[in-house]
Every structure is written in C-alpha cells, then in structure tokens.
Design a protein around this motif. Structure first.
Motif, PDB file in Angstrom:
ATOM      1  N   GLY A   1     -15.568  -7.245 -19.691  1.00  0.00           N
ATOM      2  CA  GLY A   1     -15.600  -7.735 -21.073  1.00  0.00           C
ATOM      3  C   GLY A   1     -14.907  -6.814 -22.060  1.00  0.00           C
ATOM      4  N   ILE A   2     -14.450  -5.629 -21.604  1.00  0.00           N
ATOM      5  CA  ILE A   2     -13.760  -4.699 -22.507  1.00  0.00           C
ATOM      6  C   ILE A   2     -12.330  -4.505 -22.018  1.00  0.00           C
ATOM      7  CG2 ILE A   2     -13.808  -2.405 -23.554  1.00  0.00           C
ATOM      8  CD1 ILE A   2     -16.776  -2.255 -22.692  1.00  0.00           C
ATOM      9  N   GLN A   3     -11.371  -4.820 -22.881  1.00  0.00           N
ATOM     10  CA  GLN A   3      -9.962  -4.654 -22.523  1.00  0.00           C
ATOM     11  C   GLN A   3      -9.658  -3.182 -22.224  1.00  0.00           C
ATOM     12  OE1 GLN A   3      -7.042  -6.883 -22.737  1.00  0.00           O
ATOM     13  NE2 GLN A   3      -8.594  -8.476 -22.487  1.00  0.00           N
ATOM     14  N   THR A   4      -8.835  -2.952 -21.228  1.00  0.00           N
ATOM     15  CA  THR A   4      -8.469  -1.591 -20.818  1.00  0.00           C
ATOM     16  C   THR A   4      -8.005  -0.742 -22.002  1.00  0.00           C
ATOM     17  OG1 THR A   4      -7.848  -2.394 -18.636  1.00  0.00           O
ATOM     18  CG2 THR A   4      -6.937  -0.269 -19.298  1.00  0.00           C
ATOM     19  N   GLU A   5      -7.112  -1.289 -22.835  1.00  0.00           N
ATOM     20  CA  GLU A   5      -6.543  -0.516 -23.951  1.00  0.00           C
ATOM     21  C   GLU A   5      -7.629  -0.133 -24.964  1.00  0.00           C
ATOM     22  OE1 GLU A   5      -5.205  -3.315 -22.719  1.00  0.00           O
ATOM     23  OE2 GLU A   5      -3.508  -2.312 -21.719  1.00  0.00           O
TER      24      GLU A   5
ATOM     25  N   SER B   1      -9.814  -5.047 -17.424  1.00  0.00           N
ATOM     26  CA  SER B   1     -10.778  -4.078 -17.961  1.00  0.00           C
ATOM     27  C   SER B   1     -10.847  -2.816 -17.098  1.00  0.00           C
ATOM     28  CB  SER B   1     -12.165  -4.731 -18.063  1.00  0.00           C
ATOM     29  OG  SER B   1     -12.605  -5.162 -16.796  1.00  0.00           O
ATOM     30  N   ALA B   2      -9.843  -2.630 -16.233  1.00  0.00           N
ATOM     31  CA  ALA B   2      -9.893  -1.507 -15.278  1.00  0.00           C
ATOM     32  C   ALA B   2      -9.483  -0.182 -15.908  1.00  0.00           C
ATOM     33  CB  ALA B   2      -9.001  -1.821 -14.081  1.00  0.00           C
ATOM     34  N   ILE B   3     -10.242   0.845 -15.575  1.00  0.00           N
ATOM     35  CA  ILE B   3      -9.972   2.219 -16.037  1.00  0.00           C
ATOM     36  C   ILE B   3      -9.932   3.121 -14.802  1.00  0.00           C
ATOM     37  CG2 ILE B   3     -10.864   4.187 -17.381  1.00  0.00           C
ATOM     38  CD1 ILE B   3     -10.219   1.880 -19.220  1.00  0.00           C
TER      39      ILE B   3
END
Ligand code: PLP
Length: 381
Positions: A303-307, A349-351
């Motif tokens: 649910g959180i964009q990578t950037e 959403s990958a970090i």
C-alpha cells in the motif's frame, strides 16, 4: 538529527581503512608501470602478481585465470561479448535470464544487434530459474549461457552448480555474474562448474573502478580491449595497480571476516523482521526464503509506493533503495520484480535493504523501529 544509517551496500560500500592504507604507497612511491623492465616496473609487477595470487586464493583458482578489469560491468561485458564472439563459428545462440544486471542484459542486446539470438529465461515468484526452462532452451547452436549467482535486487541465489554440471556435459560455456556473492559466499573455482565468473571490488569495501573476470584455462575468448599485451593479451591497458592492490586487501579482509559477517547479516535480518512482525504492519518479503544472499533483504510494505517510502526513510536518515541503482530516479518498475510476477501492489512497494560491515544489529533494530513507525503512519492514510 541522529546519525545516518546506510543500508545500500549492494549499490556500493565504503572503502575499508586498511584498504586505503595499503593503496596509498602505490599512488606515490611504487608508481612504476608493471610492464617496464627497470626496478620501478619490477616492483609494480611484483605487487600486481601478489594481488592476483591473493584473490586467486579466495577463489581457489589458478592466478593466471584472473583478468583484472575496470569493474563488474567490464567483466560481464568481456564474458558475454568476448565469450560469444569466440564461439560464433559453432553457433550464435546465447541464453541468459530476465533478472540479470544490466551489464549482462545490455551486452546481450548488443550481441543481438550483431545477429546473435538471445533467450531470456523467466523466473518463478521467488526469482529462481527453473532447470526445466534451461533444458528446454538449450539448442545445438547454443554457445554461451550467462546466469547470475546471487541477484542484486532480491538476493535470490541460483542453482549454479546444477546448471554448470548440465552445461558442462554439453560443452556449453557458462558465465556467472558473482558480483554480489563474492566475498559473502565461499567460492571455489576448482569445484564450481563455471567457465567465467565476474567480481567487483567496490561491493566488498574495495575501491571503485576495479574488478576481475575469472576465465577458466582453455576457454576460448575474444578480448574487447586491444593494445598492449597486459593480462596475457586478454585485456590491454596499463593496470590500475593501486586499485588492484586495494582490491586484494579487501578480499583478504572479507575472507578473514566472512563467517562473522554472514552471521551478523542473518541476525540483522531476523531482528528487523521480528520488529516488523510485532509492530503489526503489512509487509511481504521478496526473493527466495532460503536460497538468498544473507546481506540482501527485499521487502514490500503493501500500500506504500516505493518512492514515497524511500523519501520518508531518507527524512528519518535511513538510506535504502528501490533495488537497482541504475533504475532509481526513474519511476520504471524494476525488471527483476516484473519478471517475478508479484503483482502490481507488491512490485510497486518493494524496498531493498542491503547490509555491510559498518552496520550493527543495534543500529538495524533502531532503523527497523523507525521504519515500522513510518509504515504504520502511511498504511493508515
Ligand atoms: C554492481 C554490480 C555489477 C556492476 O559492477 P561495477 O563494478 O559497478 O561495474 C554487476 N553485477 C551485479 C550483480 C552487481 O551488483
């Protein structure tokens, strides 16, 4: 604000103080050209060969099979282009994977422009190549296979031994990009059925701009650089002696500390995952659950964009990455995550957290706590 925490060691690492120390005399006093016959040259030559011996020892390889390069990118290009060109009489088909570093992928594209045919093997959702796909892809005119050892974005380790044994039986040249594995995993070229292997210094606390290609004896190869007869005529150009000496020292230190480093990385990973589990945030780990590089942890905070996540972490003094240094800055989805078919939400959403010698478990625990706070806030929005 508090100290900066660096979790981007798969992109590059700081140079170890001992490496700086051993390099300095080779920029000032021992400045000779290793090809010169006088004393200055002889001293330089001696240092060059000592460095080669040290790196060969780590790789359990014949020192003469190591060719110094300007880094992992050049080693990959030499292997893919030099390996394919040397075998083009036999055939013009090359096999690689969809998840290689761009140094391999773009070298393959270059070969395609020269008339070679390239097969890009898919991977499963853990980022692993399936043996059956490789077996089906091999043809009578396949001359080269390039499959990376450990992936730089998600850390997945490929079954290199199994792949190598299969290709050896068919006399197909096999290259592996071991830039991430080198210094972290034990590598024995006497045991590993691989003909070419790429390594780089700056990923293991050595200087930038130096690396090496392992080229097994009697493997046909066309040089990319032409000029002087350095590196047994396989790579022309006056050697980057200070860089090479520093590279060898970085390898010596990595070899001494390897076991403790790996144990620490595993503890860091477990600590961070435990903190996130207990915080009750929504996340998924990407990459293979077991066959994975110990220093790479790729996580999707759903649910959180990578950037957005990277920017919020940067504000909290935590440096991580979207996966590959080459595609960051662009909003383009990583080719590795795309190939793994994880679905849009997970892929976007990958970090990537990647660990190194300066990280501690305490620091990782602090960072994981801050990350959990950020994720909680953003997942509520
Ligand atoms: C960093 C990296 C490279 C490129 O190495 P350089 O020395 O930076 O040119 C190649 N392959 C992998 C897997 C890498 O992580």
């Amino acid at each position: 604000m508090s100290e900066m925490i660096y979790f981007d060691h798969a992109a590059t690492t700081p140079v170890h103080p001992r490496v700086v120390e051993v390099m300095t005399p080779y920029l000032t006093q021992v400045f000779g050209n290793p090809s010169s016959v006088h004393g200055f040259g002889r001293k330089a030559r001696q240092a060059l060969e000592q460095a080669r011996d040290a790196i060969a020892r780590y790789l359990d390889a014949d020192p003469q099979s190591l060719i110094f390069t300007s880094g992992g990118t050049e080693a990959d290009n030499m292997a893919v282009i030099g390996g394919a060109l040397a075998h083009q009489e036999k055939g013009r088909h090359v096999i690689t994977t969809q998840i290689e570093h761009h140094a391999v992928l773009h070298a393959c594209e270059y070969l395609q422009n020269l008339g070679f045919e390239i097969t890009y093997l898919p991977v499963d959702d853990t980022g692993s190549v399936r043996m059956s796909d490789l077996i089906n892809a091999v043809r009578d005119d396949t001359v080269l296979v390039s499959i990376m050892y450990g992936n730089n974005e998600v850390g997945t380790i490929q079954p290199i031994e199994e792949i190598g044994r299969f290709l050896q039986e068919r006399s197909i040249v096999f290259h592996t990009d071991a830039v991430q594995a080198f210094g972290v995993l034990p590598l024995s070229m006497r045991e590993l059925p691989v003909d070419m292997l790429s390594v780089s210094a700056h990923k293991i606390n050595g200087p930038k701009g130096v690396g090496a290609l392992y080229l097994r004896k009697n493997t046909a190869f066309s040089p990319l650089l032409h000029g002087g007869s350095q590196e047994r005529k396989r790579r022309a150009g006056t050697e980057n002696l200070a860089g090479i000496v520093g590279f060898a020292e970085a390898v010596r230190i990595a070899s001494e500390e390897r076991v403790e480093r790996v144990a620490k990385y595993k503890e860091i990973k477990e600590t961070m995952l435990t903190i996130w589990r207990e915080a009750g945030i929504r996340y998924q780990v990407n990459g293979h659950p077991e066959h994975v590089m110990p220093h790479i942890l790729n996580v999707s905070f759903l649910g959180i964009q990578t950037e957005t996540m990277l920017m919020n972490m940067d504000l909290a003094s935590i440096a991580a990455s979207s996966g590959s240094a080459c595609t960051s800055g662009s909003l383009e989805l990583s080719h590795v995550l795309k190939a793994m078919n994880l679905g849009d939400e997970r892929a976007h959403s990958a970090i990537r957290f990647s660990f190194g010698i300066t990280n501690s478990v305490e620091e990782a625990a602090r960072a994981a706590g801050k990350v959990a706070q950020i994720v909680k806030r953003l997942q509520k929005e």
